[in-house]
Design a protein around this motif. Structure first.
Motif, PDB file in Angstrom:
ATOM      1  N   PRO A 173     -17.767 -61.121  23.066  1.00  0.00           N
ATOM      2  CA  PRO A 173     -18.206 -61.723  23.011  1.00  0.00           C
ATOM      3  C   PRO A 173     -16.683 -63.171  23.220  1.00  0.00           C
ATOM      4  O   PRO A 173     -16.936 -64.481  22.791  1.00  0.00           O
ATOM      5  CB  PRO A 173     -17.832 -62.523  21.296  1.00  0.00           C
ATOM      6  N   ASP A 174     -15.822 -63.106  23.843  1.00  0.00           N
ATOM      7  CA  ASP A 174     -14.705 -63.534  24.435  1.00  0.00           C
ATOM      8  C   ASP A 174     -15.006 -64.801  25.079  1.00  0.00           C
ATOM      9  O   ASP A 174     -14.383 -66.472  24.449  1.00  0.00           O
ATOM     10  CB  ASP A 174     -13.473 -62.147  25.710  1.00  0.00           C
ATOM     11  N   PHE A 175     -16.158 -65.059  25.536  1.00  0.00           N
ATOM     12  CA  PHE A 175     -16.238 -66.525  26.667  1.00  0.00           C
ATOM     13  C   PHE A 175     -17.109 -67.309  25.435  1.00  0.00           C
ATOM     14  O   PHE A 175     -16.810 -68.569  26.125  1.00  0.00           O
ATOM     15  CB  PHE A 175     -17.438 -65.896  27.435  1.00  0.00           C
ATOM     16  N   TYR A 176     -17.171 -66.763  24.406  1.00  0.00           N
ATOM     17  CA  TYR A 176     -17.818 -67.861  23.319  1.00  0.00           C
ATOM     18  C   TYR A 176     -16.905 -68.565  23.204  1.00  0.00           C
ATOM     19  O   TYR A 176     -17.171 -70.057  22.384  1.00  0.00           O
ATOM     20  CB  TYR A 176     -18.705 -67.214  22.725  1.00  0.00           C
TER      21      TYR A 176
ATOM     22  N   GLY B 267     -17.499 -72.194  26.244  1.00  0.00           N
ATOM     23  CA  GLY B 267     -18.593 -71.546  25.730  1.00  0.00           C
ATOM     24  C   GLY B 267     -17.676 -72.616  24.450  1.00  0.00           C
ATOM     25  O   GLY B 267     -18.009 -73.852  24.213  1.00  0.00           O
ATOM     26  N   GLY B 268     -18.015 -71.986  22.878  1.00  0.00           N
ATOM     27  CA  GLY B 268     -17.908 -73.146  21.305  1.00  0.00           C
ATOM     28  C   GLY B 268     -19.778 -73.129  21.643  1.00  0.00           C
ATOM     29  O   GLY B 268     -20.456 -73.044  21.751  1.00  0.00           O
ATOM     30  N   PRO B 269     -19.593 -73.700  19.889  1.00  0.00           N
ATOM     31  CA  PRO B 269     -21.143 -73.751  19.787  1.00  0.00           C
ATOM     32  C   PRO B 269     -21.620 -74.621  20.185  1.00  0.00           C
ATOM     33  O   PRO B 269     -23.061 -74.658  19.910  1.00  0.00           O
ATOM     34  CB  PRO B 269     -21.193 -73.958  18.418  1.00  0.00           C
TER      35      PRO B 269
ATOM     36  N   LEU C   4     -21.551 -76.505  23.775  1.00  0.00           N
ATOM     37  CA  LEU C   4     -22.202 -76.477  24.609  1.00  0.00           C
ATOM     38  C   LEU C   4     -22.858 -74.724  25.032  1.00  0.00           C
ATOM     39  O   LEU C   4     -23.303 -74.008  25.732  1.00  0.00           O
ATOM     40  CB  LEU C   4     -20.854 -75.448  26.540  1.00  0.00           C
ATOM     41  N   ASP C   5     -22.702 -73.749  24.139  1.00  0.00           N
ATOM     42  CA  ASP C   5     -22.803 -72.371  24.047  1.00  0.00           C
ATOM     43  C   ASP C   5     -25.118 -72.500  23.367  1.00  0.00           C
ATOM     44  O   ASP C   5     -25.865 -72.058  24.186  1.00  0.00           O
ATOM     45  CB  ASP C   5     -22.397 -71.299  23.482  1.00  0.00           C
ATOM     46  N   MET C   6     -24.783 -73.138  22.098  1.00  0.00           N
ATOM     47  CA  MET C   6     -26.130 -73.287  21.240  1.00  0.00           C
ATOM     48  C   MET C   6     -26.705 -74.458  21.909  1.00  0.00           C
ATOM     49  O   MET C   6     -27.639 -74.773  22.117  1.00  0.00           O
ATOM     50  CB  MET C   6     -26.678 -73.448  20.262  1.00  0.00           C
ATOM     51  N   GLY C   7     -25.792 -75.539  22.104  1.00  0.00           N
ATOM     52  CA  GLY C   7     -26.182 -76.988  21.612  1.00  0.00           C
ATOM     53  C   GLY C   7     -27.398 -77.659  23.342  1.00  0.00           C
ATOM     54  O   GLY C   7     -28.053 -78.134  22.648  1.00  0.00           O
ATOM     55  N   PRO C   8     -27.275 -76.644  24.114  1.00  0.00           N
ATOM     56  CA  PRO C   8     -28.624 -76.848  25.324  1.00  0.00           C
ATOM     57  C   PRO C   8     -29.804 -76.435  24.912  1.00  0.00           C
ATOM     58  O   PRO C   8     -30.660 -77.506  25.528  1.00  0.00           O
ATOM     59  CB  PRO C   8     -27.890 -75.877  26.698  1.00  0.00           C
ATOM     60  N   TYR C   9     -30.261 -75.295  23.297  1.00  0.00           N
ATOM     61  CA  TYR C   9     -31.204 -75.341  23.638  1.00  0.00           C
ATOM     62  C   TYR C   9     -32.332 -77.325  22.603  1.00  0.00           C
ATOM     63  O   TYR C   9     -32.740 -77.421  23.076  1.00  0.00           O
ATOM     64  CB  TYR C   9     -31.587 -74.346  22.350  1.00  0.00           C
ATOM     65  N   TYR C  10     -30.614 -77.514  21.961  1.00  0.00           N
ATOM     66  CA  TYR C  10     -31.427 -78.264  20.674  1.00  0.00           C
ATOM     67  C   TYR C  10     -31.289 -79.665  22.205  1.00  0.00           C
ATOM     68  O   TYR C  10     -31.791 -80.767  21.146  1.00  0.00           O
ATOM     69  CB  TYR C  10     -30.005 -78.149  19.645  1.00  0.00           C
ATOM     70  N   VAL C  11     -30.450 -80.141  22.489  1.00  0.00           N
ATOM     71  CA  VAL C  11     -30.114 -81.223  23.050  1.00  0.00           C
ATOM     72  C   VAL C  11     -30.911 -81.160  23.924  1.00  0.00           C
ATOM     73  O   VAL C  11     -31.608 -82.559  24.652  1.00  0.00           O
ATOM     74  CB  VAL C  11     -28.081 -81.402  23.929  1.00  0.00           C
TER      75      VAL C  11
ATOM     76  N   THR D 294     -10.006 -71.055  21.236  1.00  0.00           N
ATOM     77  CA  THR D 294      -9.881 -71.992  22.349  1.00  0.00           C
ATOM     78  C   THR D 294     -10.083 -73.490  22.363  1.00  0.00           C
ATOM     79  O   THR D 294     -10.129 -74.183  23.238  1.00  0.00           O
ATOM     80  CB  THR D 294      -8.896 -71.901  24.531  1.00  0.00           C
ATOM     81  N   ILE D 295     -11.821 -73.072  21.872  1.00  0.00           N
ATOM     82  CA  ILE D 295     -12.462 -74.758  21.682  1.00  0.00           C
ATOM     83  C   ILE D 295     -12.659 -75.175  19.811  1.00  0.00           C
ATOM     84  O   ILE D 295     -12.241 -73.971  19.778  1.00  0.00           O
ATOM     85  CB  ILE D 295     -13.870 -73.945  22.492  1.00  0.00           C
ATOM     86  N   ASP D 296     -12.994 -76.231  20.307  1.00  0.00           N
ATOM     87  CA  ASP D 296     -13.900 -76.709  19.254  1.00  0.00           C
ATOM     88  C   ASP D 296     -15.553 -75.228  18.787  1.00  0.00           C
ATOM     89  O   ASP D 296     -16.093 -75.774  19.385  1.00  0.00           O
ATOM     90  CB  ASP D 296     -14.399 -78.201  19.214  1.00  0.00           C
ATOM     91  N   SER D 297     -15.100 -75.124  17.370  1.00  0.00           N
ATOM     92  CA  SER D 297     -15.688 -74.151  17.168  1.00  0.00           C
ATOM     93  C   SER D 297     -17.305 -75.073  15.931  1.00  0.00           C
ATOM     94  O   SER D 297     -17.423 -74.626  15.276  1.00  0.00           O
ATOM     95  CB  SER D 297     -15.059 -72.720  16.554  1.00  0.00           C
TER      96      SER D 297
END
Length: 371
Positions: free
Chosen positions: A165-168, A173-175, A177-184, A223-226
């Motif tokens: 899961p490192d790249f998340y 990564g982060g919630p 850039l990872d999951m936001g594309p589905y929602y946005v 290292t990102i906003d979670s």
């Protein structure tokens, strides 16, 4: 003309299994070759898929029998791989996000334009019956003028199930850039482009512990906003609220709600292709489940590539690079707004992709024959 799109895949990680399942059902796509930095992973795919060869990345990019490269690498490598594929004269379809930054994404789109090739990008979940039925309900005026939307994604973190899961938890990564594309992407599909955003963000832990696989118990740095909250102002005047978290545990809120002057919609999970759309009309006594009325029936990951294959030359595919760029800029701008405390204007725009009529698999296959 009228022939299957010949595809090569770079990156044979966890997500490839979903694409392979659907490629076997899609006559519009012929998988030719696969490559990975770990040759054994590529060979495992080739051994399980008739007619597919395992090659190096360099060999795949140089192959004359590949029309499009499916880029399933980690987000930090998306732009580099896409640019190399474009330089080799191949179209590209990438996993989300389009690139780690809008600067890199702009380089990809500019290079593709100069080379005369096509860029597509996940998520193609918005082409399924779930989001498309909700979009048709809005377009048909069932809720009147759209006023607002909310989009909620809550999970305690992907390290609980993902073996690497490192790249998340690294840039890209982060919630959001990872999951936001589905929602946005769903919000833009439903309500149109975004013109400005505000945001706030935080994170609760500086490291995460891997919960499964050979690295179980190993920690990875964060290292990102979670945890990210944003408000999107659409060109239509509608306001969308985002709530994206790798820190919180669970939510009972619908994944997406849309509110209008004459009704409200509950929209199914944009990480899935189907699901029930519910409507509560002004003056009604209860929610009504709408029948599926638009979208690719029984679809899955890879249908965006099949849609691209049947898109007339010169026309932007529904899961296209322009849409993915706009979505990436919106997400990047929410993070900028969160750190600056200021409203950030969105410089790009995009036309809402054309709606998908209710389409069975056989009908989609026929579209490429007419291309």
């Amino acid at each position: 003309m009228g022939k299957p799109l010949k595809v090569g895949i770079i990156g044979c990680g966890a997500i490839i299994a979903q694409y392979l399942t659907n490629f076997r059902r899609l006559d519009q796509i012929q998988l030719v070759a696969v490559a990975d930095l770990d040759p054994a992973r590529a060979q495992a795919v080739a051994d399980d898929y008739d007619g597919v060869r395992a090659v190096s990345v360099e060999e795949l990019l140089a192959a004359d029998d590949i029309d499009l490269v499916l880029n399933l690498t980690i987000p930090a490598a998306h732009a580099d791989v896409a640019l190399k594929a474009i330089a080799a004269g191949k179209s590209v379809y990438g996993e989300k996000p389009l690139a780690a930054t809008t600067e890199e994404a702009r380089q990809v789109l500019d290079a593709a334009r100069q080379a005369g090739v096509v860029v597509g990008c996940a998520p193609d979940t918005v082409l399924g019956t779930g989001i498309q039925t909700a979009r048709k309900a809005i377009d048909d005026g069932l809720i009147g003028a759209a006023i607002s939307a909310s989009a909620t994604m809550v999970t305690p973190g992907h390290e609980r199930w993902h073996p690497n899961p490192d790249f998340y938890y690294q840039p890209g990564g982060g919630p959001l850039l990872d999951m936001g594309p589905y929602y946005v992407t769903a919000l833009v599909t439903l309500l149109g482009p975004v013109v400005s955003v505000i945001g706030a963000a935080s994170h609760t832990r500086n490291e995460r512990t891997i919960g499964s696989g050979p690295r179980q118990g190993e920690t990875v740095p964060v290292t990102i906003d979670s945890h990210v909250t944003g408000i999107l102002v659409h060109a239509s005047g509608a306001l969308s609220t985002l709530f994206m978290s790798f820190d919180a545990v669970k939510s009972k809120s619908p994944n997406i709600e849309i509110h209008g002057e004459r009704g409200s919609l509950v929209v199914p999970d944009p990480n899935h292709f189907d699901g029930d759309v519910q409507l509560f009309s002004l003056g009604a006594q209860d929610w009504e489940t709408l029948p599926a009325s638009a979208g690719y029936i029984d679809s899955g990951r890879g249908f965006g590539i099949a849609d691209l294959a049947s898109t007339p030359r010169g026309k932007e595919p529904r899961a296209g690079g322009t849409l993915a760029y706009h979505v990436l800029e919106v997400m990047e701008s929410v993070l900028k707004a969160a750190h600056s405390g200021m409203t950030v204007s969105i410089q790009s725009t995009v036309e809402r992709p054309e709606g998908v009529p209710l389409t069975a698999l056989a009908e989609q296959a026929e579209a490429i024959q007419r291309r």
